[in-house]
Design a protein around this motif. Structure first.
Motif, PDB file in Angstrom:
ATOM      1  N   ASN A 167     113.824  53.388  -4.597  1.00  0.00           N
ATOM      2  CA  ASN A 167     114.598  54.049  -5.600  1.00  0.00           C
ATOM      3  C   ASN A 167     114.194  55.394  -5.889  1.00  0.00           C
ATOM      4  O   ASN A 167     112.909  55.826  -5.344  1.00  0.00           O
ATOM      5  CB  ASN A 167     114.952  53.413  -6.835  1.00  0.00           C
ATOM      6  CG  ASN A 167     113.631  52.845  -7.542  1.00  0.00           C
ATOM      7  OD1 ASN A 167     112.819  53.607  -7.261  1.00  0.00           O
ATOM      8  ND2 ASN A 167     113.968  52.096  -8.419  1.00  0.00           N
ATOM      9  N   GLU A 168     114.840  55.976  -6.816  1.00  0.00           N
ATOM     10  CA  GLU A 168     114.251  57.453  -7.190  1.00  0.00           C
ATOM     11  C   GLU A 168     112.779  57.457  -7.691  1.00  0.00           C
ATOM     12  O   GLU A 168     112.020  58.302  -7.561  1.00  0.00           O
ATOM     13  CB  GLU A 168     115.234  58.397  -8.143  1.00  0.00           C
ATOM     14  CG  GLU A 168     116.476  58.387  -7.538  1.00  0.00           C
ATOM     15  CD  GLU A 168     117.578  59.280  -8.422  1.00  0.00           C
ATOM     16  OE1 GLU A 168     117.359  59.023  -9.663  1.00  0.00           O
ATOM     17  OE2 GLU A 168     118.318  60.112  -8.087  1.00  0.00           O
ATOM     18  N   VAL A 169     112.483  56.568  -8.515  1.00  0.00           N
ATOM     19  CA  VAL A 169     111.353  56.319  -9.251  1.00  0.00           C
ATOM     20  C   VAL A 169     110.188  56.198  -8.128  1.00  0.00           C
ATOM     21  O   VAL A 169     109.233  56.610  -8.264  1.00  0.00           O
ATOM     22  CB  VAL A 169     111.444  55.237 -10.138  1.00  0.00           C
ATOM     23  CG1 VAL A 169     109.955  55.024 -10.738  1.00  0.00           C
ATOM     24  CG2 VAL A 169     112.708  55.243 -11.142  1.00  0.00           C
ATOM     25  N   SER A 170     110.588  55.637  -7.079  1.00  0.00           N
ATOM     26  CA  SER A 170     109.503  55.209  -6.087  1.00  0.00           C
ATOM     27  C   SER A 170     109.075  56.598  -5.573  1.00  0.00           C
ATOM     28  O   SER A 170     107.728  56.863  -5.124  1.00  0.00           O
ATOM     29  CB  SER A 170     110.032  54.382  -5.006  1.00  0.00           C
ATOM     30  OG  SER A 170     110.470  53.177  -5.391  1.00  0.00           O
ATOM     31  N   TRP A 171     110.182  57.488  -5.111  1.00  0.00           N
ATOM     32  CA  TRP A 171     109.609  58.734  -4.450  1.00  0.00           C
ATOM     33  C   TRP A 171     109.025  59.554  -5.457  1.00  0.00           C
ATOM     34  O   TRP A 171     108.018  60.322  -5.233  1.00  0.00           O
ATOM     35  CB  TRP A 171     111.097  59.458  -3.898  1.00  0.00           C
ATOM     36  CG  TRP A 171     111.657  58.727  -2.800  1.00  0.00           C
ATOM     37  CD1 TRP A 171     112.661  57.570  -2.592  1.00  0.00           C
ATOM     38  CD2 TRP A 171     111.136  58.802  -1.351  1.00  0.00           C
ATOM     39  NE1 TRP A 171     112.991  57.100  -1.587  1.00  0.00           N
ATOM     40  CE2 TRP A 171     112.170  57.889  -0.604  1.00  0.00           C
ATOM     41  CE3 TRP A 171     110.376  59.623  -0.482  1.00  0.00           C
ATOM     42  CZ2 TRP A 171     112.055  57.775   0.781  1.00  0.00           C
ATOM     43  CZ3 TRP A 171     110.320  59.338   0.739  1.00  0.00           C
ATOM     44  CH2 TRP A 171     111.140  58.573   1.381  1.00  0.00           C
ATOM     45  N   LEU A 175      96.890  67.148  -3.696  1.00  0.00           N
ATOM     46  CA  LEU A 175      97.243  67.172  -2.144  1.00  0.00           C
ATOM     47  C   LEU A 175      98.721  67.816  -2.005  1.00  0.00           C
ATOM     48  O   LEU A 175      99.743  67.245  -1.698  1.00  0.00           O
ATOM     49  CB  LEU A 175      97.143  65.652  -1.756  1.00  0.00           C
ATOM     50  CG  LEU A 175      95.902  64.887  -1.823  1.00  0.00           C
ATOM     51  CD1 LEU A 175      95.867  63.613  -1.658  1.00  0.00           C
ATOM     52  CD2 LEU A 175      94.817  65.738  -1.142  1.00  0.00           C
ATOM     53  N   SER A 176      98.912  68.939  -2.100  1.00  0.00           N
ATOM     54  CA  SER A 176      99.929  69.728  -2.056  1.00  0.00           C
ATOM     55  C   SER A 176     100.635  69.679  -1.108  1.00  0.00           C
ATOM     56  O   SER A 176     101.829  69.239  -0.927  1.00  0.00           O
ATOM     57  CB  SER A 176      99.654  71.094  -2.545  1.00  0.00           C
ATOM     58  OG  SER A 176      99.061  71.341  -3.593  1.00  0.00           O
ATOM     59  N   ALA A 177     100.089  69.595   0.250  1.00  0.00           N
ATOM     60  CA  ALA A 177     100.795  69.393   1.458  1.00  0.00           C
ATOM     61  C   ALA A 177     101.266  68.043   1.736  1.00  0.00           C
ATOM     62  O   ALA A 177     102.581  67.938   2.358  1.00  0.00           O
ATOM     63  CB  ALA A 177      99.722  69.821   2.639  1.00  0.00           C
ATOM     64  N   GLU A 178     100.871  66.932   1.311  1.00  0.00           N
ATOM     65  CA  GLU A 178     101.350  65.747   1.220  1.00  0.00           C
ATOM     66  C   GLU A 178     102.616  65.785   0.138  1.00  0.00           C
ATOM     67  O   GLU A 178     103.584  65.035   0.691  1.00  0.00           O
ATOM     68  CB  GLU A 178     100.367  64.495   0.702  1.00  0.00           C
ATOM     69  CG  GLU A 178      99.088  64.575   1.710  1.00  0.00           C
ATOM     70  CD  GLU A 178      99.547  64.138   3.076  1.00  0.00           C
ATOM     71  OE1 GLU A 178     100.463  63.177   3.246  1.00  0.00           O
ATOM     72  OE2 GLU A 178      98.943  64.584   4.162  1.00  0.00           O
ATOM     73  N   THR A 206     111.642  64.893  -9.919  1.00  0.00           N
ATOM     74  CA  THR A 206     111.182  65.331  -8.439  1.00  0.00           C
ATOM     75  C   THR A 206     110.745  66.757  -8.231  1.00  0.00           C
ATOM     76  O   THR A 206     109.512  67.169  -7.945  1.00  0.00           O
ATOM     77  CB  THR A 206     112.238  65.129  -7.418  1.00  0.00           C
ATOM     78  OG1 THR A 206     112.893  63.780  -7.475  1.00  0.00           O
ATOM     79  CG2 THR A 206     111.637  65.082  -5.928  1.00  0.00           C
ATOM     80  N   PHE A 207     111.376  67.609  -8.901  1.00  0.00           N
ATOM     81  CA  PHE A 207     110.982  69.014  -8.722  1.00  0.00           C
ATOM     82  C   PHE A 207     109.971  69.387  -9.747  1.00  0.00           C
ATOM     83  O   PHE A 207     109.196  70.360  -9.587  1.00  0.00           O
ATOM     84  CB  PHE A 207     112.313  69.822  -9.063  1.00  0.00           C
ATOM     85  CG  PHE A 207     113.271  70.322  -8.017  1.00  0.00           C
ATOM     86  CD1 PHE A 207     112.625  70.973  -6.781  1.00  0.00           C
ATOM     87  CD2 PHE A 207     114.442  69.453  -7.663  1.00  0.00           C
ATOM     88  CE1 PHE A 207     113.555  71.190  -5.827  1.00  0.00           C
ATOM     89  CE2 PHE A 207     115.352  69.592  -6.710  1.00  0.00           C
ATOM     90  CZ  PHE A 207     114.788  70.431  -5.627  1.00  0.00           C
ATOM     91  N   VAL A 208     109.824  68.580 -10.911  1.00  0.00           N
ATOM     92  CA  VAL A 208     108.598  68.544 -11.755  1.00  0.00           C
ATOM     93  C   VAL A 208     107.291  68.403 -10.921  1.00  0.00           C
ATOM     94  O   VAL A 208     106.236  69.242 -10.923  1.00  0.00           O
ATOM     95  CB  VAL A 208     108.623  67.642 -12.753  1.00  0.00           C
ATOM     96  CG1 VAL A 208     107.331  67.829 -13.714  1.00  0.00           C
ATOM     97  CG2 VAL A 208     109.612  68.310 -13.863  1.00  0.00           C
ATOM     98  N   GLY A 209     107.279  67.100 -10.120  1.00  0.00           N
ATOM     99  CA  GLY A 209     106.433  67.008  -9.135  1.00  0.00           C
ATOM    100  C   GLY A 209     106.055  67.985  -8.066  1.00  0.00           C
ATOM    101  O   GLY A 209     104.772  68.258  -7.728  1.00  0.00           O
ATOM    102  N   LYS A 231     105.475  66.917   2.276  1.00  0.00           N
ATOM    103  CA  LYS A 231     105.718  66.051   3.328  1.00  0.00           C
ATOM    104  C   LYS A 231     106.857  64.856   3.040  1.00  0.00           C
ATOM    105  O   LYS A 231     107.835  64.533   3.399  1.00  0.00           O
ATOM    106  CB  LYS A 231     104.680  65.345   4.079  1.00  0.00           C
ATOM    107  CG  LYS A 231     103.921  66.606   4.918  1.00  0.00           C
ATOM    108  CD  LYS A 231     102.727  65.883   5.591  1.00  0.00           C
ATOM    109  CE  LYS A 231     101.818  66.916   6.397  1.00  0.00           C
ATOM    110  NZ  LYS A 231     100.646  66.127   6.954  1.00  0.00           N
ATOM    111  N   VAL A 232     106.264  64.341   1.616  1.00  0.00           N
ATOM    112  CA  VAL A 232     107.034  63.210   1.234  1.00  0.00           C
ATOM    113  C   VAL A 232     108.117  63.679   0.696  1.00  0.00           C
ATOM    114  O   VAL A 232     109.377  63.047   0.520  1.00  0.00           O
ATOM    115  CB  VAL A 232     106.196  62.611   0.007  1.00  0.00           C
ATOM    116  CG1 VAL A 232     107.115  61.850  -0.853  1.00  0.00           C
ATOM    117  CG2 VAL A 232     105.236  61.941   0.542  1.00  0.00           C
ATOM    118  N   PHE A 233     108.260  65.074  -0.078  1.00  0.00           N
ATOM    119  CA  PHE A 233     109.669  65.558  -0.597  1.00  0.00           C
ATOM    120  C   PHE A 233     110.593  65.905   0.652  1.00  0.00           C
ATOM    121  O   PHE A 233     111.793  65.382   0.682  1.00  0.00           O
ATOM    122  CB  PHE A 233     109.490  66.783  -1.208  1.00  0.00           C
ATOM    123  CG  PHE A 233     110.723  67.531  -1.766  1.00  0.00           C
ATOM    124  CD1 PHE A 233     111.249  67.140  -2.629  1.00  0.00           C
ATOM    125  CD2 PHE A 233     111.089  68.735  -1.064  1.00  0.00           C
ATOM    126  CE1 PHE A 233     112.465  67.681  -3.102  1.00  0.00           C
ATOM    127  CE2 PHE A 233     112.135  69.436  -1.589  1.00  0.00           C
ATOM    128  CZ  PHE A 233     112.862  68.910  -2.619  1.00  0.00           C
TER     129      PHE A 233
END
Length: 832
Positions: free
Chosen positions: A525-529, A541-544, A563-566, A547-549
């Motif tokens: 769900n959204e929380v997982s991502w 690990l900014s590159a990772e 999500t955008f905060v992260g 990639k997940v985004f």
């Protein structure tokens, strides 16, 4: 439908009158004698009959009227009169008397009468079975059905219907196929009465196909049979079939009743077809069923769950409200939708209407109190609960504990917990969650251990809360043990627990395990991502993160503000200026998300750390709301990195306007002056701190080893292994210098000699913890250190070199992020 259509029960008028007269004699009971005396003093006396003629049928008629009028005293008086005349009731009349005692809740008298009957038939057994069922004495009911069969009495439709109701009430509906075989063998499967009972039983055990076969086999289907099939489909999530059957039912000429409408509305809710539901509502209005309790509650459920709370309130205001059910239902829905004030106001109206609340009412209004953190109101309701005698109810007690926990009064929750006679998993979860929310995570872990000792089954709420506690403590070993428990209990694939595992591993420094949990999940769900993105961001690990985004969007998930905060935080940690600015613009333009304080803080940090301090200050000026202390701290941190005294001083002053006694800001302002060698201004700040009573938080690092946590302060000499630690530090200093280490004396913000500064550098708390770990922990295991402040430049450089010397992975979590040191490199890329 057995549970709902109780009106279709045994009726003596449908039975064949028995011609044989019973010679039944028994002593006159004290209760019957007392009833006779009361009736003799009453203006209403039972019917009298001629002594010369004993009319058993007339007695049966009088007893039937006692059932209709709920008149136990008259019935017992008639029984006494019968006994005085020789007790010559025939079997038909005796069965009616037996039914009187069952219907009027006198089961002991009914069973006594049944046991002393010289002759019994199927009706005698069925009537007594019904009495046992109503009194929840299901084992006795099953035993009586066995006796009915054993004595060779007829297994008629009434017997099977009563027995099926017993099985459903006991939770043994899975045995119904066996009963169905017997019903089919005896040819009762085409009977509408038995068919409806079988449909209800199959509905309970989820056998919809069997229920449909039973329905098709019924020859003369009535409205109850059709309604039973609609209910079966609705209760087993076959919502389209339920609506189709409803249409067919009306097409063949049957008019729906209140129960039909209740299940049709449930099917509409399941399909999320509010238009169809409103059509059903209109049909209920035309047939004047909208005021029926079942239909009204179904309408309340429909409109509240569809978000049309105003329509629900209108229905509530128009319906009869003498019963507690609609009040409790509406209060519960208000509490569950964060309309806590409305829930409390409705509860007050309920009290004014003199409707007595039940345990469900109290649970809902207490939930509203907990959400509002209304301690005073919670105390008042607590007093009312005690007064009405519901404190021993486990659900009410749990709700009270939650109120006190949410209001920060854990001592009251502990008191209720200790006094609770019955505890379930919710009781334990309430205490664990309460401790975690108040930051008392050690107590939460102790409570969890006690819960396991008492063999109370843990749930997803338990595991997610305990994992949150482990994450707060950065306690990896307990977290891994809890993970093992979730695997054993088959909760590791639960999305809530899996999300908590990702967060725990990320915050405990094991980002690889966090990703492994994420990849093994069956559902996200959204929380997982967001958990995975923030975890990578926290570890630098900014590159990772990016990639997940990208993967998140490819799989159809829409990013939200968290999500955008992260993502923006990752760009800040990695110095990705162009990407960060692009994501910030995309967030607004492409996703319609208005920037909040966290987004602006990340952007100020990104611009400031990239050296664009003026641009960061201009961004702050353009914020449409008042900048928070977080934003000014981000700018102050950037000023320290780039040694900008003027903007740093202004940032510090803004922070002190919000928090005049914030020790970190005083220290950072002093450090800015010290780095600029403005020793007088630095001393002035420290004098101001002393005058205000503000003390600098000392550097503190801690490390867990074999279940024990070891703490180290800067310059600490109190540890039991201090001599070994000093020796290890000397060895590390020597090896590091040979490997090219040069002390960064700018990290010592004191006006002392250089050799003294070098000595200070090697007693920083993280170096003490590292030295301890190197001789205490196994050579193959990673070293995880937690620090309460930002790691200094010199320690960062030294530990990079040490990781290559000792060939160990060293993970340090400071106040901002994780640093993974391995083979002479750090995951932050020297940008932190």
């Amino acid at each position: 439908m057995i549970r709902l259509f109780n009106y279709k029960t045994f009726s003596c008028k449908q039975l064949t009158r028995q011609s044989k007269i019973n010679a039944w004699l028994s002593g006159l009971s004290a209760q019957a004698a007392l009833s006779t005396q009361q009736c003799s003093n009453s203006p209403t006396t039972p019917i009298t009959f001629s002594v010369s003629e004993f009319n058993s049928h007339s007695y049966a008629t009088s007893l039937q009227s006692c059932i209709q009028n709920d008149d136990l005293q008259t019935a017992m008086a008639i029984h006494c009169q019968v006994l005085k005349k020789g007790n010559c009731l025939d079997l038909f009349a005796t069965n009616v008397l037996l039914n009187v005692y069952v219907k009027l809740n006198r089961l002991p008298d009914a069973t006594k009468l049944f046991d002393e009957m010289p002759e019994r038939n199927t009706i005698s057994f069925v009537t007594t079975i019904q009495g046992y069922t109503v009194s929840s004495q299901f084992v006795e009911a099953v035993g009586l059905f066995s006796a009915l069969h054993r004595e060779g009495h007829e297994l008629n439709p009434f017997a099977f219907t009563a027995f099926l109701k017993v099985l459903v009430s006991m939770g043994w509906a899975e045995l119904c196929p066996c009963v169905f075989a017997c019903v089919y063998k005896l040819g009762h499967d085409s009977n509408a009465f038995v068919g409806t009972a079988l449909i209800d039983a199959f509905s309970v055990c989820g056998c919809v196909e069997f229920a449909r076969k039973v329905f098709d086999g019924v020859i003369c289907k009535d409205m109850v049979t059709w309604t039973g099939m609609v209910a079966c489909f609705a209760e087993n999530d076959c919502f389209e079939e339920a609506l189709n059957f409803f249409s067919q039912m009306r097409a063949v000429g049957f008019k729906p009743n209140n129960f039909t409408f209740a299940f049709v509305l449930k099917a509409c809710l399941g399909l999320d077809t509010i238009c169809v539901a409103k059509s059903a509502h209109g049909c209920a209005l035309k047939t004047r069923y909208e005021m029926d309790l079942y239909v009204a509650v179904a309408l309340l459920d429909l409109y509240t769950k569809s978000g049309e709370i105003s329509n629900a309130r209108r229905i509530f205001e128009e319906m009869p409200k003498k019963d507690v059910i609609p009040w409790s239902f509406m209060i519960a829905r208000y509490a569950q939708t964060d309309l806590s004030i409305d829930a409390v106001e409705l509860f007050c109206r309920m009290r004014q209407a003199f409707v007595a609340p039940n345990q469900f009412t109290f649970v809902s209004v207490l939930q509203a109190c907990a959400t509002m953190e209304g301690l005073d109101l919670g105390k008042q309701i607590h007093s009312l609960v005690v007064r009405v005698g519901l404190l021993s109810d486990v659900f009410v007690s749990n709700a009270l504990m939650d109120v006190y926990a949410k209001c920060g009064r854990m001592e009251n929750s502990v008191e209720l917990f200790a006094e609770s006679p019955k505890r379930n998993h919710v009781t334990w979860n309430t205490m664990i969650v309460g401790y975690v929310q108040l930051g008392e995570v050690a107590k939460a872990m102790i409570m969890f251990s006690k819960m396991l000792e008492e063999q109370v089954p843990a749930t997803e709420v338990t595991y997610s809360s305990v994992l949150r506690a482990c994450a707060s403590l950065a306690a990896l070993e307990p977290g891994m043990q809890v993970h093992c428990l979730t695997v054993k209990a088959n909760y590791d694939m639960d999305v809530v627990v899996a999300n908590a595992l990702i967060d725990m591993y990320a915050k405990c420094g094991s980002i690889t395990d966090a990703r492994l949990v994420f990849d093994m999940m069956n559902d996200w769900n959204e929380v997982s991502w967001n958990a995975m993105i923030s975890g990578y961001s926290m570890h630098g690990l900014s590159a990772e993160v990016l990639k997940v985004f990208d993967l998140m969007q490819q799989r159809g998930w829409r990013p939200n503000n968290l999500t955008f905060v992260g993502v923006l935080s990752a760009c800040s940690n990695g110095g990705l200026l162009e990407q960060g600015e692009a994501y910030f613009k995309s967030m607004v333009a492409d996703y319609g998300i208005e920037p909040c304080i966290e987004h602006y803080t990340s952007m100020v940090s990104l611009l400031g750390r990239a050296g664009h301090l003026d641009k960061a200050a201009k961004l702050i000026e353009g914020i449409p709301f008042q900048p928070s202390v977080m934003i000014w701290r981000a700018l102050l941190g950037a000023c320290i990195i780039h040694n900008n005294v003027e903007i740093g001083r202004l940032s510090a002053l803004h922070i002190l306007d919000f928090e005049p006694e914030d020790e970190a800001t005083h220290v950072l302002l002093s450090n800015i002056y010290a780095m600029a060698r403005s020793w007088e201004k630095a001393a002035s700040v420290r004098k101001s701190m002393k005058k205000k009573g503000v003390k600098k938080e000392p550097g503190l690092s801690w490390i867990e080893n074999q279940g024990m946590v070891h703490y180290f302060r800067a310059g600490d000499t109190s540890h039991a292994d201090m001599n070994i630690i000093r020796g290890m530090l000397e060895w590390l200093n020597m090896k590091s210098r040979k490997a090219g280490y040069i002390p960064d004396l700018s990290a010592v913000l004191r006006d002392v000699k250089e050799d003294e500064k070098e000595r200070y550098l090697w007693v920083h708390s993280e170096k003490l913890a590292l030295a301890f770990a190197l001789f205490k922990m196994p050579p193959s295991s990673p070293i995880r250190i937690i620090k309460n402040l930002r790691i200094c430049v010199d320690c960062h450089t030294a530990i990079k070199i040490i990781s290559k010397i000792v060939q160990r992975e060293i993970i340090i979590r400071d106040v901002h992020r994780f640093h993974h040191f391995q083979d002479g490199c750090c995951s932050c890329g020297d940008f932190w």
